[in-house]
Every structure is written in C-alpha cells, then in structure tokens.
Design a protein around this motif. Structure first.
Motif, PDB file in Angstrom:
ATOM      1  N   THR A   1     -11.577  17.843  28.950  1.00  0.00           N
ATOM      2  CA  THR A   1     -11.583  17.210  27.642  1.00  0.00           C
ATOM      3  C   THR A   1     -11.210  18.226  26.569  1.00  0.00           C
ATOM      4  O   THR A   1     -11.622  19.370  26.610  1.00  0.00           O
ATOM      5  N   LYS A   2     -10.431  17.774  25.605  1.00  0.00           N
ATOM      6  CA  LYS A   2     -10.046  18.625  24.487  1.00  0.00           C
ATOM      7  C   LYS A   2     -10.493  17.957  23.192  1.00  0.00           C
ATOM      8  O   LYS A   2     -10.661  16.741  23.116  1.00  0.00           O
ATOM      9  N   GLN A   3     -10.679  18.764  22.177  1.00  0.00           N
ATOM     10  CA  GLN A   3     -11.087  18.293  20.863  1.00  0.00           C
ATOM     11  C   GLN A   3      -9.978  18.655  19.883  1.00  0.00           C
ATOM     12  O   GLN A   3      -9.437  19.752  19.946  1.00  0.00           O
ATOM     13  N   VAL A   4      -9.630  17.736  18.994  1.00  0.00           N
ATOM     14  CA  VAL A   4      -8.596  17.987  17.998  1.00  0.00           C
ATOM     15  C   VAL A   4      -9.246  17.926  16.612  1.00  0.00           C
ATOM     16  O   VAL A   4      -9.902  16.931  16.270  1.00  0.00           O
ATOM     17  N   LEU A   5      -9.083  18.995  15.854  1.00  0.00           N
ATOM     18  CA  LEU A   5      -9.588  19.038  14.484  1.00  0.00           C
ATOM     19  C   LEU A   5      -8.374  19.072  13.559  1.00  0.00           C
ATOM     20  O   LEU A   5      -7.501  19.929  13.719  1.00  0.00           O
ATOM     21  N   ALA A   6      -8.337  18.155  12.600  1.00  0.00           N
ATOM     22  CA  ALA A   6      -7.209  18.085  11.680  1.00  0.00           C
ATOM     23  C   ALA A   6      -7.707  18.250  10.256  1.00  0.00           C
ATOM     24  O   ALA A   6      -8.754  17.720   9.890  1.00  0.00           O
ATOM     25  N   LEU A   7      -6.933  18.953   9.447  1.00  0.00           N
ATOM     26  CA  LEU A   7      -7.247  19.144   8.031  1.00  0.00           C
ATOM     27  C   LEU A   7      -6.352  18.177   7.254  1.00  0.00           C
ATOM     28  O   LEU A   7      -5.141  18.388   7.140  1.00  0.00           O
ATOM     29  N   VAL A   8      -6.958  17.115   6.732  1.00  0.00           N
ATOM     30  CA  VAL A   8      -6.215  16.079   6.020  1.00  0.00           C
ATOM     31  C   VAL A   8      -6.829  15.904   4.641  1.00  0.00           C
ATOM     32  O   VAL A   8      -8.049  15.781   4.511  1.00  0.00           O
ATOM     33  N   ALA A   9      -5.986  15.895   3.630  1.00  0.00           N
ATOM     34  CA  ALA A   9      -6.478  15.677   2.266  1.00  0.00           C
ATOM     35  C   ALA A   9      -7.023  14.254   2.137  1.00  0.00           C
ATOM     36  O   ALA A   9      -6.501  13.321   2.763  1.00  0.00           O
ATOM     37  N   GLN A  10      -8.042  14.106   1.310  1.00  0.00           N
ATOM     38  CA  GLN A  10      -8.680  12.812   1.179  1.00  0.00           C
ATOM     39  C   GLN A  10      -7.722  11.740   0.691  1.00  0.00           C
ATOM     40  O   GLN A  10      -7.770  10.596   1.137  1.00  0.00           O
ATOM     41  N   GLN A  11      -6.819  12.090  -0.198  1.00  0.00           N
ATOM     42  CA  GLN A  11      -5.871  11.095  -0.714  1.00  0.00           C
ATOM     43  C   GLN A  11      -4.879  10.649   0.342  1.00  0.00           C
ATOM     44  O   GLN A  11      -4.219   9.632   0.190  1.00  0.00           O
ATOM     45  N   ASP A  12      -4.756  11.396   1.445  1.00  0.00           N
ATOM     46  CA  ASP A  12      -3.840  11.014   2.520  1.00  0.00           C
ATOM     47  C   ASP A  12      -4.493  10.090   3.537  1.00  0.00           C
ATOM     48  O   ASP A  12      -3.837   9.626   4.452  1.00  0.00           O
ATOM     49  N   LEU A  13      -5.790   9.829   3.382  1.00  0.00           N
ATOM     50  CA  LEU A  13      -6.479   8.953   4.343  1.00  0.00           C
ATOM     51  C   LEU A  13      -6.260   7.497   4.031  1.00  0.00           C
ATOM     52  O   LEU A  13      -6.071   7.061   2.974  1.00  0.00           O
TER      53      LEU A  13
ATOM     54  N   ALA B   1       0.849  -1.204   0.000  1.00  0.00           N
ATOM     55  CA  ALA B   1       0.000   0.000   0.000  1.00  0.00           C
ATOM     56  C   ALA B   1       0.879   1.246   0.000  1.00  0.00           C
ATOM     57  O   ALA B   1       1.887   1.300   0.688  1.00  0.00           O
ATOM     58  N   PRO B   2       0.502   2.263  -0.805  1.00  0.00           N
ATOM     59  CA  PRO B   2       1.264   3.515  -0.834  1.00  0.00           C
ATOM     60  C   PRO B   2       0.910   4.355   0.392  1.00  0.00           C
ATOM     61  O   PRO B   2       0.211   5.359   0.309  1.00  0.00           O
ATOM     62  N   TRP B   3       1.355   3.936   1.533  1.00  0.00           N
ATOM     63  CA  TRP B   3       0.976   4.591   2.782  1.00  0.00           C
ATOM     64  C   TRP B   3       2.209   4.773   3.640  1.00  0.00           C
ATOM     65  O   TRP B   3       3.009   3.860   3.802  1.00  0.00           O
ATOM     66  N   SER B   4       2.357   5.933   4.140  1.00  0.00           N
ATOM     67  CA  SER B   4       3.468   6.228   5.032  1.00  0.00           C
ATOM     68  C   SER B   4       2.900   6.372   6.434  1.00  0.00           C
ATOM     69  O   SER B   4       1.812   6.906   6.610  1.00  0.00           O
ATOM     70  N   ALA B   5       3.622   5.957   7.423  1.00  0.00           N
ATOM     71  CA  ALA B   5       3.152   6.033   8.799  1.00  0.00           C
ATOM     72  C   ALA B   5       3.117   7.476   9.298  1.00  0.00           C
ATOM     73  O   ALA B   5       2.477   7.769  10.272  1.00  0.00           O
ATOM     74  N   ARG B   6       3.782   8.375   8.617  1.00  0.00           N
ATOM     75  CA  ARG B   6       3.828   9.755   9.093  1.00  0.00           C
ATOM     76  C   ARG B   6       3.137  10.678   8.095  1.00  0.00           C
ATOM     77  O   ARG B   6       3.459  10.663   6.912  1.00  0.00           O
ATOM     78  N   ARG B   7       2.211  11.467   8.603  1.00  0.00           N
ATOM     79  CA  ARG B   7       1.524  12.479   7.800  1.00  0.00           C
ATOM     80  C   ARG B   7       1.546  13.780   8.598  1.00  0.00           C
ATOM     81  O   ARG B   7       1.434  13.767   9.814  1.00  0.00           O
ATOM     82  N   GLU B   8       1.702  14.878   7.904  1.00  0.00           N
ATOM     83  CA  GLU B   8       1.649  16.182   8.539  1.00  0.00           C
ATOM     84  C   GLU B   8       0.358  16.864   8.119  1.00  0.00           C
ATOM     85  O   GLU B   8      -0.022  16.801   6.952  1.00  0.00           O
ATOM     86  N   ALA B   9      -0.285  17.496   9.085  1.00  0.00           N
ATOM     87  CA  ALA B   9      -1.535  18.202   8.803  1.00  0.00           C
ATOM     88  C   ALA B   9      -1.723  19.293   9.850  1.00  0.00           C
ATOM     89  O   ALA B   9      -1.328  19.125  11.009  1.00  0.00           O
ATOM     90  N   PRO B  10      -2.318  20.415   9.447  1.00  0.00           N
ATOM     91  CA  PRO B  10      -2.610  21.447  10.439  1.00  0.00           C
ATOM     92  C   PRO B  10      -3.723  20.960  11.366  1.00  0.00           C
ATOM     93  O   PRO B  10      -4.675  20.321  10.921  1.00  0.00           O
ATOM     94  N   VAL B  11      -3.579  21.236  12.644  1.00  0.00           N
ATOM     95  CA  VAL B  11      -4.591  20.829  13.618  1.00  0.00           C
ATOM     96  C   VAL B  11      -4.934  22.005  14.531  1.00  0.00           C
ATOM     97  O   VAL B  11      -4.143  22.923  14.725  1.00  0.00           O
ATOM     98  N   ILE B  12      -6.129  21.941  15.071  1.00  0.00           N
ATOM     99  CA  ILE B  12      -6.590  22.895  16.081  1.00  0.00           C
ATOM    100  C   ILE B  12      -6.959  22.073  17.304  1.00  0.00           C
ATOM    101  O   ILE B  12      -7.742  21.125  17.216  1.00  0.00           O
ATOM    102  N   VAL B  13      -6.383  22.432  18.439  1.00  0.00           N
ATOM    103  CA  VAL B  13      -6.715  21.775  19.696  1.00  0.00           C
ATOM    104  C   VAL B  13      -7.502  22.793  20.512  1.00  0.00           C
ATOM    105  O   VAL B  13      -7.046  23.917  20.717  1.00  0.00           O
ATOM    106  N   ASP B  14      -8.696  22.414  20.937  1.00  0.00           N
ATOM    107  CA  ASP B  14      -9.551  23.337  21.675  1.00  0.00           C
ATOM    108  C   ASP B  14     -10.250  22.581  22.797  1.00  0.00           C
ATOM    109  O   ASP B  14     -10.377  21.359  22.757  1.00  0.00           O
TER     110      ASP B  14
END
Length: 170
Positions: free
Chosen positions: A158-170, A14-27
């Motif tokens: 409790t905190k919530q994490v929102l991440a912006l991940v491109a669909q092809q990176d899922l 599978a073309p999958w890497s264990a590491r992905r970078e994405a902007p996140v918001i922790v609130d």
C-alpha cells in the motif's frame, strides 16, 4: 431527466477545470521505524536502501565494549560467588551460605540482563517490506543511544499519496 439537466448546467457554469497541478509525495504506508533498544557503536550494516527484507532480517550490528566488559566482570564475580557457595555448603556454614546464595542469585540476574541486552545488539527488521533509509552505510562507526532511529521499512504494497492543493482549487 430534469435534475440531470440542472446538474449539467450547474457544472458547466462552475469555474472548475478538470486538470489541476499540485506537488505530491508518494510514500509507503505504513512505514515502520527500526529503533535501537540499547546503546552502542554501529559495527556493521547488512542491508542497503531499496532492499526487500522480511521481518527478522538482520539490519545492523551494534557493539558496546563497556557493556561487554561489564558482563565479563559480573560473570567472573558470579563464578567466584558460586565457588564460595560450594565451599560454604561443604563446611556447612548456613549463615554465610544463605547470604552467598542471595548474592549469587542477584549476580545471575544482572548477568542475565546483560546477556539479554547483548542479544538486542543485532538489529532486526520489524516487518516485511523495503528499506527506505538512504545511505545506511554512513551509520558505520556512529554511536547510537536507545531510541535512535536506524532505518525505516516501507511495509506492505500500500502507498499513501499526499498532495498540496490550495483551498481555492478544491
């Protein structure tokens, strides 16, 4: 063990890497807004951003001079109506007495409503948590209408994490 080998082979291809970078918001989650129920000028702010508060902690004080003047005026009218009720009662004028009692009761209801509104001028924290709104002091002197958001309280641990991940990176 055959199924484990198949999974390893499939994952290895599978073309999958264990590491992905994405902007996140922790609130904080949940975040509870504090809104005004009355209109008025912010006279004083008691807390600052990042401060821990408990439910019921005073956050800010509003002032509404027009509302205060109206309450004092109605209170004077009520006092006059009650004095007139006493005079009519002493004179045993039942027709006038009944009308003046009804007027005094209506005035008392309006005064009680304004007293209740005055009690809402001290804005209290709606929940335990951390004040999240930056620069609350800048609200001093501003006029707020009913429903205006004064601040937000990050309630709980409790905190919530929102991440912006491109669909092809899922």
């Amino acid at each position: 063990s055959v199924s484990l080998v198949a999974v390893i082979v499939l994952v290895g291809r599978a073309p999958w890497s264990a590491r992905r970078e994405a902007p996140v918001i922790v609130d904080y989650y949940p975040v509870v807004p504090l809104r005004t129920s009355s209109s008025g000028f912010v006279r004083q702010v008691y807390v600052r951003s990042g401060q821990q508060v408990t439910a019921g902690t005073p956050i800010a004080l509003l002032a509404n001079p027009e509302q205060t003047l109206q309450r004092h005026s109605l209170q004077q009218e009520l006092n006059q109506a009650l004095a007139k009720v006493q005079v009519l009662r002493d004179a045993q004028e039942l027709a006038g007495l009944t009308a003046e009692i009804a007027r005094a009761e209506a005035l008392q209801k309006r005064v009680d409503e304004l007293i209740h509104r005055d009690s809402e001028m001290t804005l209290l924290a709606p929940a335990d948590g951390v004040v999240l709104t930056p620069d609350l002091q800048s609200l001093s002197g501003r006029y707020l209408v009913p429903g205006s958001e004064v601040c937000r309280i990050g309630a709980g641990d409790t905190k919530q994490v929102l991440a912006l991940v491109a669909q092809q990176d899922l």
